[in-house]
Design an enzyme around this catalytic site. Structure first.
Site, PDB file in Angstrom:
ATOM      1  N   SER A 115      -6.144   3.342   4.808  1.00  0.00           N
ATOM      2  CA  SER A 115      -5.163   2.406   4.250  1.00  0.00           C
ATOM      3  C   SER A 115      -5.069   1.076   4.978  1.00  0.00           C
ATOM      4  CB  SER A 115      -3.780   3.061   4.189  1.00  0.00           C
ATOM      5  OG  SER A 115      -3.709   3.951   3.094  1.00  0.00           O
ATOM      6  N   LYS A 162      -0.599  -2.464  10.013  1.00  0.00           N
ATOM      7  CA  LYS A 162      -0.846  -1.519   8.916  1.00  0.00           C
ATOM      8  C   LYS A 162      -1.455  -0.243   9.477  1.00  0.00           C
ATOM      9  CE  LYS A 162      -0.766  -0.072   4.748  1.00  0.00           C
ATOM     10  NZ  LYS A 162      -0.502   1.275   5.315  1.00  0.00           N
ATOM     11  N   THR A 163      -0.917   0.877   9.006  1.00  0.00           N
ATOM     12  CA  THR A 163      -1.461   2.185   9.367  1.00  0.00           C
ATOM     13  C   THR A 163      -2.592   2.566   8.416  1.00  0.00           C
ATOM     14  OG1 THR A 163       0.207   3.228   7.964  1.00  0.00           O
ATOM     15  CG2 THR A 163       0.695   3.065  10.330  1.00  0.00           C
ATOM     16  N   GLY A 164      -3.353   3.562   8.826  1.00  0.00           N
ATOM     17  CA  GLY A 164      -4.386   4.132   7.970  1.00  0.00           C
ATOM     18  C   GLY A 164      -4.677   5.557   8.412  1.00  0.00           C
TER      19      GLY A 164
END
EC number: 3.5.2.6
Length: 275
Positions: free
Chosen positions: A72, A210-212
């Site tokens: 993500s 932003k995480t992923g």
């Protein structure tokens, strides 16, 4: 609204101040303690631009160059692609939930760009991918020099289950271009994406990130803006315990950033936690 205006002015000042500084690389093997504290295996790259002699700080240099699925974190460039291609008009356009239960409350509702970024709403970005198409996506990826620029997949989404891959070092290079509005997209679109990335802000700092999560490994990438310059970061870790390991991404990064005074120890003025 006040945070958005402050963020724009803050970025302009920082861009003008640190456009041409020099940079050296330093391995931070001592940061192993932060990974050990959370029983995590991974790497982090930190690019500190707060001084005239800019520093690239790296834990596990070998892994920092290894490419993984962006998961993500790809929503950052994907949003730029969608805006440029007309798959979404602006941050106010509503995408109606189709009623399918996707197992996460944040996904089971109507979305706009802000909520889709905050909740990592995959189905919205699947709509974008369908609208953009693989050929145009490949051209965009090559244009911004994003990892291996390969949007291929035999099953699922190419940024999660497919061939697209990027390293922590390459994440930093991409984020720096976005920060400086140097990507080949309209400046207003780059500014909008940066606004969507705001996670926390204090009186004189802004955290954009932003995480992923791909299932086997997870990311947290972004930067902290200060009046003296920005501090970029890209971490990836293995997640053998799957969702039980997800908190470790932010926890490790925050501990490391606080250790170099790139994040304050005090609570934030505004917080918007990203999944």
């Amino acid at each position: 609204m006040a945070i958005r205006i402050f963020a724009i002015l803050f970025s302009i000042f920082s861009l003008a101040t640190f456009a041409h500084a020099q940079e050296g690389t330093l391995e931070r093997s001592d940061w192993r303690k932060f990974f050990s504290e959370f029983q995590a295996k991974g790497t982090i790259v930190v690019a500190d631009e707060r001084q005239a002699d800019r520093a690239m700080l790296v834990f596990d240099p070998v892994r920092s160059k290894k490419r993984y699925s962006p998961a993500s974190t790809f929503k950052i460039p994907h949003t730029l692609f969608a805006l440029d291609a007309g798959a979404v008009r602006d941050e106010f356009q509503i995408f109606r939930w189709d009623g399918v239960n996707r197992g996460f409350a944040g996904h089971n509702q109507d979305q706009d760009l802000r909520s889709a970024m905050r909740n990592s709403t995959v189905w919205v970005y699947e709509l974008f991918a369908k609208e953009i198409g693989d050929d145009k996506a490949r051209r965009y990826l090559k244009k911004i020099d994003y990892g291996n620029a390969g949007p291929s997949t035999s099953n699922g989404d190419y940024w999660i289950e497919g061939s697209l891959a990027i390293s922590a070092q390459e994440q930093i290079a991409f984020l720096r271009k976005l920060y400086r509005n140097e990507l080949p997209f309209r400046v207003e679109h780059q500014r909008l994406v940066k606004d969507l990335m705001i996670v926390e802000a204090g009186r004189n700092w802004i955290l954009r990130a932003k995480t992923g999560w791909e299932g086997r490994m997870g990311w947290w990438v972004g930067w902290v803006e200060w009046p003296t310059g920005s501090v970029f970061f890209a971490l990836n870790i293995d997640t053998p315990n799957r969702m039980d390991d997800l908190f470790k991404r932010e926890a490790i990064v925050r501990a490391i950033l606080r250790s170099i005074e790139a994040l304050p120890p005090n609570p934030a003025v505004n917080s918007d936690a990203a999944r």
